[in-house]
Design an enzyme around this catalytic site. Structure first.
Site, mmCIF file in Angstrom:
data_model
loop_
_atom_site.group_PDB
_atom_site.id
_atom_site.type_symbol
_atom_site.label_atom_id
_atom_site.label_comp_id
_atom_site.label_asym_id
_atom_site.label_seq_id
_atom_site.Cartn_x
_atom_site.Cartn_y
_atom_site.Cartn_z
ATOM 1 N N GLU A 52 7.628 0.421 15.902
ATOM 2 C CA GLU A 52 8.613 0.952 14.964
ATOM 3 C C GLU A 52 8.762 2.442 15.264
ATOM 4 O O GLU A 52 8.095 2.984 16.122
ATOM 5 C CB GLU A 52 8.146 0.728 13.536
ATOM 6 C CG GLU A 52 7.996 -0.741 13.199
ATOM 7 C CD GLU A 52 7.876 -1.008 11.710
ATOM 8 O OE1 GLU A 52 7.493 -0.104 10.966
ATOM 9 O OE2 GLU A 52 8.168 -2.141 11.307
ATOM 10 N N GLU B 192 3.585 -5.372 12.220
ATOM 11 C CA GLU B 192 2.666 -4.236 12.013
ATOM 12 C C GLU B 192 1.567 -4.750 11.099
ATOM 13 O O GLU B 192 1.831 -5.055 9.933
ATOM 14 C CB GLU B 192 3.403 -3.066 11.351
ATOM 15 C CG GLU B 192 4.556 -2.512 12.164
ATOM 16 C CD GLU B 192 4.120 -1.870 13.466
ATOM 17 O OE1 GLU B 192 2.920 -1.594 13.623
ATOM 18 O OE2 GLU B 192 4.988 -1.669 14.325
ATOM 19 N N ASN C 213 0.798 -1.237 0.000
ATOM 20 C CA ASN C 213 0.000 0.000 0.000
ATOM 21 C C ASN C 213 0.827 1.283 0.000
ATOM 22 O O ASN C 213 0.435 2.265 -0.622
ATOM 23 C CB ASN C 213 -1.023 -0.017 1.144
ATOM 24 C CG ASN C 213 -0.376 -0.047 2.497
ATOM 25 O OD1 ASN C 213 0.622 -0.721 2.714
ATOM 26 N ND2 ASN C 213 -0.926 0.693 3.425
ATOM 27 N N CYS D 60 -3.233 1.588 6.179
ATOM 28 C CA CYS D 60 -3.633 0.848 7.383
ATOM 29 C C CYS D 60 -4.273 1.770 8.413
ATOM 30 O O CYS D 60 -4.992 1.316 9.284
ATOM 31 C CB CYS D 60 -2.420 0.149 7.974
ATOM 32 S SG CYS D 60 -1.055 1.284 8.266
#
Ligand code: NAD
Length: 481
Positions: free
Chosen positions: A462, A248, A150, A282
């Protein structure tokens, strides 16, 4: 036809299998390049190259690592237009979005971690007469990075940059759906003089390339961004191997509008959060919760604003919604629209393939931004991640009800709250089960802050120092004086 090549041991190489996958331009549905259909042979070759590069790279002075990484930044900036176009063609996203967000952020990722490693420190605790107790941080070795389609170069470099800054050598796998910018990055790394084997990029599918990397006994850490289903598989496969994992994963993010919100800002911000990148971020807000007293007015204005989002050619400046990334994803989106109808939803706009797509693009994958009301908060459409330009709007009466609906899914990635009530902004944000909460905005973040999800959206963090810590092992050393 252009062939994308693997980047292993500093060289651009075809796959040992001599097999190729088709890379499709989602704006037209046509094949426009070929991708190596790599397998465990490439992972093994990449591992050997990375292992051989590790002793030298891990002991390279941080100032030298900084300079090499800054040359990669310069390479990205030099080839900015080419990268932006490649990202738009691979992914279907508007070209202006690649230029405004994806490619600048890829350069920022390398710049940020080139600088961050020069500031990364260890703590020493002076225990007086007893001695000194300090933390020693060292790179892990050969680490693995796997990224989705994405935000292709943005998320790929978000993993690679901290890993190499911290002195690791890396095997990285981009999504097979959007491989072109990763290939261009290989060329940029060669031009920048990144020593051979420090970064190896292996193209191919998840099962044939991702999985051999994940189960490789000598790769101690995997940083993964992608779906919860694949994240779960990686967790299962690596659990007996005790690997360090950063996962993630998916989201089903609530976007909550209180009646005291700055109204116009909330309408425009919510539509942007719903449909940017075709709803394929996301962090997109796909479940919109609106306080009952303003519900009807908000729904009408949300639909009105949505209808201004032009769907079409990703290369045109006026396009707000480009092509859906793949035929598979478009079919998934359409299937969820049918589920919404079966679950009793009212499709207020969208819900179909647009009928005004220019002839040259009719083979592409387009979907009108879709707004649905009338669904229960616990139905499938409101619980499962769709990852397309489809949102639902639901009313709520009290803060408690809003919280119950917002926290009702298995996911916990991000949430947005629109309110001018200062106390509520703080207390409500604190109660949301989300790793990231925006109040009166969306998608703004300082790179120094931790990034990641709760529940089925993520394990680990992260961003900032968290990524450098992930890619280092910490040793606690005590010295008696
Ligand atoms: P995906 O899980 O299908 O694929 C992600 C990557 O994993 C790809 O490179 C794929 O080839 C690889 N892969 C697939 N099977 C594998 C296996 N068995 N072993 C190892 N690797 C494997 O996800 P996608 O469809 O590319 O991306 C969309 C998903 O990513 C959505 O769920 C979205 O929410 C999520 N996402 C999350 C974040 C975040 O930061 N939390 C960011 C972006 C996207």
């Amino acid at each position: 036809m252009k062939k994308i090549l693997n980047y292993i041991g500093g060289k651009l190489l075809p796959p040992a299998s001599e097999k190729w996958l088709e890379n499709i331009n989602p704006a037209t549905g046509e094949v426009y390049s070929l991708i190596p259909d790599s397998d465990e042979r490439e992972i093994e070759a990449a591992y050997t190259a990375a292992k051989n590069a590790f002793p030298s790279w891990s002991t390279t002075a941080v100032q030298d690592r900084f300079h090499i990484m800054m040359r990669i930044v310069a390479g990205i900036e030099k080839r900015f237009d080419e990268l932006a176009l490649a990202e738009s063609i691979d992914n279907g996203k508007p070209l202006w979005l690649s230029k405004r967000v994806d490619i600048p952020r890829a350069a920022d990722n390398f710049r940020f971690y080139a600088q961050a490693i020069t500031q990364f420190s260890s703590e020493l605790h002076d225990m007086g007469k007893s001695g000194l107790n300090y933390t020693l941080r060292r790179p892990l070795g050969v680490v693995g990075a796997i990224s989705p389609w994405n935000l292709p170069l943005y998320l790929f470099t978000w993993k690679i940059a901290p890993a190499i800054a911290a002195g690791n050598t890396v095997i990285a796998k981009p999504s097979e759906v959007t491989p072109m910018t990763a290939f261009l990055l290989s060329e940029i790394c060669i031009e920048a003089g990144l020593p051979s084997g420090v970064l190896n990029i292996v193209h191919g599918t998840g099962p044939k390339v991702g999985e051999p990397m994940v189960v490789h006994p000598d790769i101690p850490a995997i940083s993964f961004t992608g779906s919860t289903a694949v994240g779960r598989r990686i967790a299962v496969l690596t659990a007996p191997m005790f690997k360090k994992l950063s996962l993630e994963m998916g989201g089903k993010n609530p976007n909550i509008i209180f009646a005291d919100a700055e109204y116009d800002q909330a309408v425009k911000g919510s539509v942007r959060a719903a449909f940017t990148n075709q709803g394929q971020i996301c962090l997109c807000g796909s479940r919109i919760l609106v306080e009952k007293s303003i519900f009807d007015r908000f729904v009408a204005d949300f639909v009105k604003e949505t209808l201004t989002y032009t769907v079409g050619d990703p290369l045109k400046d006026t396009t707000r919604v480009g092509a859906i990334v793949s035929k598979t994803q478009l079919e998934k989106d359409l299937a969820y629209i049918e589920i919404a109808k079966a679950e009793g939803g009212n499709i207020l706009c969208g819900g179909k393939i647009p009928d005004n797509i220019p002839p040259a693009l009719v083979g592409g994958y387009y979907l009108e931004p879709t707004v649905i009301t009338g669904l229960a908060y616990d139905c499938r459409v409101n619980q499962e991640e769709i990852f397309g330009p489809i949102v639902t709007i639901m009313p709520f009466e009290t803060e408690e009800e809003a919280l119950k609906i917002a926290n009702s899914t298995l996911y916990g990635l991000s949430a947005t709250v629109w309110t001018t009530h200062l106390k509520r902004a703080h207390t409500f944000a604190e109660k949301l089960h989300s790793g990231i909460v925006w109040v009166n905005d969306w998608l703004v973040r300082d790179l120094r802050t931790p990034f990641g999800g709760m529940k089925h959206s993520g394990v680990g963090r992260e961003g900032g120092e968290d990524a450098l810590r992930f890619f280092t092992e910490e040793k606690n050393i005590f010295i008696r004086l």
